[in-house]
Structure formats: C-alpha cells, structure tokens
Design a protein around this motif. Structure first.
Motif: not given
Ligand code: 1QQ
Length: 393
Positions: A135-140, A149-156, A179-180, A363-367
């Motif tokens: 949700x960080x890039x989605x802040x604005x 993001x953890x979603x792509x790093x942590x599973x490794x 902690x978020x 991405x256009x979102x900033x991800x």
C-alpha cells in the motif's frame, strides 16, 4: 546595410565567448539542487537508518563527481525522523518548507503512512528507500519506492529455508503488531507457509518496544517447529532470536527485512549465526554501476555494502537522473519549485535506471519494477562479535 566578413566573424567570436563564459559561470556558480533525506538517525530505528545515510551520502559524492545534474551539483538536506510517526512528520514538514525538490525517506512504512500524505498534499516527490509494506505507492501520485515490497521479496527466504531443510513441516511465526511493515510482511510469510503445505502454529505477536519474549516462545516451542519466522525490527528481532536460542530452539530462523542489517550483530551476537534474510540487493551483482558503488562503499566503510545503503544510493540516483532528463527538456532554472517538483515526479516515473539494485522502472502508481532478488544467511565469527551476510540464493 552590409556587414563586412570581418565584422561578422568578430560578432560570432564574441557571442561564442559570451556563451562559453555563461556556461562556465552557470556550472560553477549555480546553487546546488537540494534533495531532502528524511531517515532515522537516532532511536532504535537508527540501526536501520544509519545505513541509509551512508548510502545517500555516497551517492551525493559519486554523482557530483560525475557532474551532478548537467554540471549543477546536488546537495542532500538531512533531517532526522527518529523512530516514530511524529518524528517523520516533523522531518517531512521541515524539508517541504525548505523547498527541497524531492524527499528520500522515511525509514519505516509505519512512518510513511503518516508522513507521505504531507508530501502528497504539497506535491513533493517521495522515493521510499525502505518502505516495503503493502500500500505504500498507493498513498498518492507523488509517492514511489525503490524498495521492493515484502510480497515479492519475503517468499524467497522460505524457499531458501526449504532448500536447506526439505523436512520442515511445522512453522512458528512471530510479528510486531504495532508496526505496519511487520504486519504486512507476516501476512506474506503466513500465506507462503500455507501455500507450501506447511503447518502454521498459532501466530505469536509482540511490540517493537518489547525486550522479553519468553511468553511467546514458550507458547510454540513445545510444538517443535522446524522453522521460526520473525517480522520485527532490528533490536526486538535480534533479542527474539537470542532468547529463542537461549530457550533451546535449534531449527532454522528466517528474519524479515527489519533484521536486515549487521547492526543486529551486537544484539544477538554469536546467536545471530544462521539467520536467513531475503535481499533486494547483492554486493556481488556484476554490473558497472554496482562495481563502482561497491568500490566507493568499501573505500569508506571497509566492508561490503548492505541492502539499505544500496537502496538509498539508488533513490538518490533516480532523483539525479530524472532531474537531468528534465533539465535536458526544460532548463531547471526556468522553473519554480512547484513546477520542478511536479515535473520531476513525472520524469521519475517514466525513467529507466541502471542502479546497484539492477535496472529499475516504475509503474504509473510508483511501484518499483525490479528483476533480481537474493537470500543471505548470517555467518558469525567465533568471537561472536563480527559476522557477515553470505549469499545463498
Ligand atoms: C518497512 C521496512 C523496514 C524494516 C525497513 C527498515 O521494510 O518499514 O517497510
């Protein structure tokens, strides 16, 4: 009226001389372009933030030696966020008022969710050097990240643990519920554990301010987990590792991104040995920019650069290269600060950057779009004081 050939030549020479003179004076005399750096220089979170300051400062010297932004130097404006939301908000407010063109920061996702909306409102581009929660890039529109993001790093890390011990069946998960980032990361870890058909023991929670984890440890140790996964920050996470070992746990331990620093070594000392941590950076990456970064970092620090320093370097690099592309199209000196910030944001998002982390786009979102991830394991020396991150994947 006809001009003589001689007169024409004289005018040409004088014009060229004037232009060259102008160029020389502008390259030297223009005020540096100020880029804000808002990370934790004090508090427990400085265990992570210190490495970011080093990476950003190396980038400042590195890119200024190479001409800065078309001959105009950059200058970092450092503002300490300390470890909490109020500190990050203060730092952002100060930098926004100081008219920086953009901000690298803050250190924690927990801080980003409070401070980034201020930058968004003020139209100031933010590059998150270490904000990996969902949700960080989605802040604005003005918020992008150079931290995958953890979603792509942590599973490794889970994959690496199963490579080391294919017999893992039962997993204990601990996370810091105040902690978020830790809350986001544990979600990814828990999904990965379940998706791999492993048994997840009742999830244990703590606070990043906790120092005693014996209650949570004794909740799960009798179930004999073969893998423990910790999502917290460096001080609490390091202490949790230490107490797990002291209470007799001998299996594998995965530490999340909050433990991703040699600053955990003094916390768990010899008992840090073997912690598995996924990485968004490897000092071994064989690219021109990474070799140059490793050389600059090791010259000053006497060791290989860690992920948080590399990400901070990459963030400053993105600012410098986007500013340069903008300046090539519309000279920066013709823009006011609001225009510079808005255009800089657009140029950041549309660029392609060969950084020590690899080639990055957004991405256009900033991800962040990043190709390569790694896993390292902590190897402590026999003295229990020094250690290193050994890349295993
Ligand atoms: C976040 C993180 C931290 C652990 C980085 C220092 O990844 O807060 O998102």
């Amino acid at each position: 009226m006809r001009f003589s050939r001689k007169f024409f030549l004289l005018v040409l020479v004088l014009t060229l001389a004037a232009l060259v003179g102008l160029q020389l004076t502008t390259a030297q005399d223009q005020a540096p372009i100020q880029i804000g750096v808002a990370v934790a220089q004090t508090s427990n979170v400085a265990l992570l933030g210190q490495e970011q300051v080093i990476g950003a400062q190396i980038a400042e010297a590195f890119f200024n030696e190479r001409g800065g932004v078309n001959g105009r130097p950059i200058q970092l404006v450092l503002q300490d966020t300390a470890g909490d939301e109020a500190g990050a908000i203060n730092a952002f407010q100060t930098l926004i008022s100081a008219n920086v063109v953009g901000i690298l920061g803050p250190t924690l996702s927990q801080q980003a969710f409070s401070a980034d909306p201020l930058a968004e409102q003020a139209g100031v581009p933010v590059l998150a050097p270490s904000n990996t929660a969902k949700g960080i890039p989605e802040i604005g529109e003005f918020i992008a990240r150079v931290s995958a993001p953890v979603a792509v790093v942590a599973p490794n890390a889970v994959a690496a643990a199963l490579d080391i011990n294919p017999d893992i069946k039962t997993v204990a998960v601990f996370y810091a519920q105040n902690d978020a980032f830790a809350t986001s990361e544990t979600g990814t870890f828990q999904e990965t554990v379940t998706a791999r058909g492993l048994t997840l023991l009742p999830v244990q929670t703590f606070q990043t301010t906790d120092t005693d984890f014996s209650a949570q440890i004794t909740n799960v140790l009798p179930s004999n987990p073969e893998l423990v996964i910790i999502s917290g920050l460096a001080a609490d996470g390091g202490n949790l590792v230490k107490q797990l070992r002291e209470l007799g746990y001998t299996g594998l331990i995965i530490g999340g991104n909050g433990l991703n620093t040699s600053n955990v070594f003094p916390v768990c000392q010899a008992l840090c040995d073997g912690i598995i941590i996924a990485q968004a950076y490897s000092y071994q990456a064989d690219t021109e920019i990474n070799r140059a970064f490793v050389e600059a970092y090791t010259a000053g620090q006497g060791k290989n650069p860690p992920q948080f320093s590399a990400q901070a370097f990459a963030g400053i690099q993105v600012f410098v290269e986007a500013l340069t592309r903008l300046d090539n199209v519309i000279p920066l000196e013709t823009l006011d600060v609001a225009q510079t910030r808005a255009l800089l944001n657009a140029f950041i998002l549309t660029g392609r950057y060969d950084t020590p982390l690899g080639t990055l786009t957004f991405t256009r979102d900033g991800e962040i779009i990043q190709a390569q991830f790694y896993v390292a394991q902590i190897d402590m020396a026999d003295d229990g004081q020094t250690g290193q991150f050994v890349f295993i994947r």
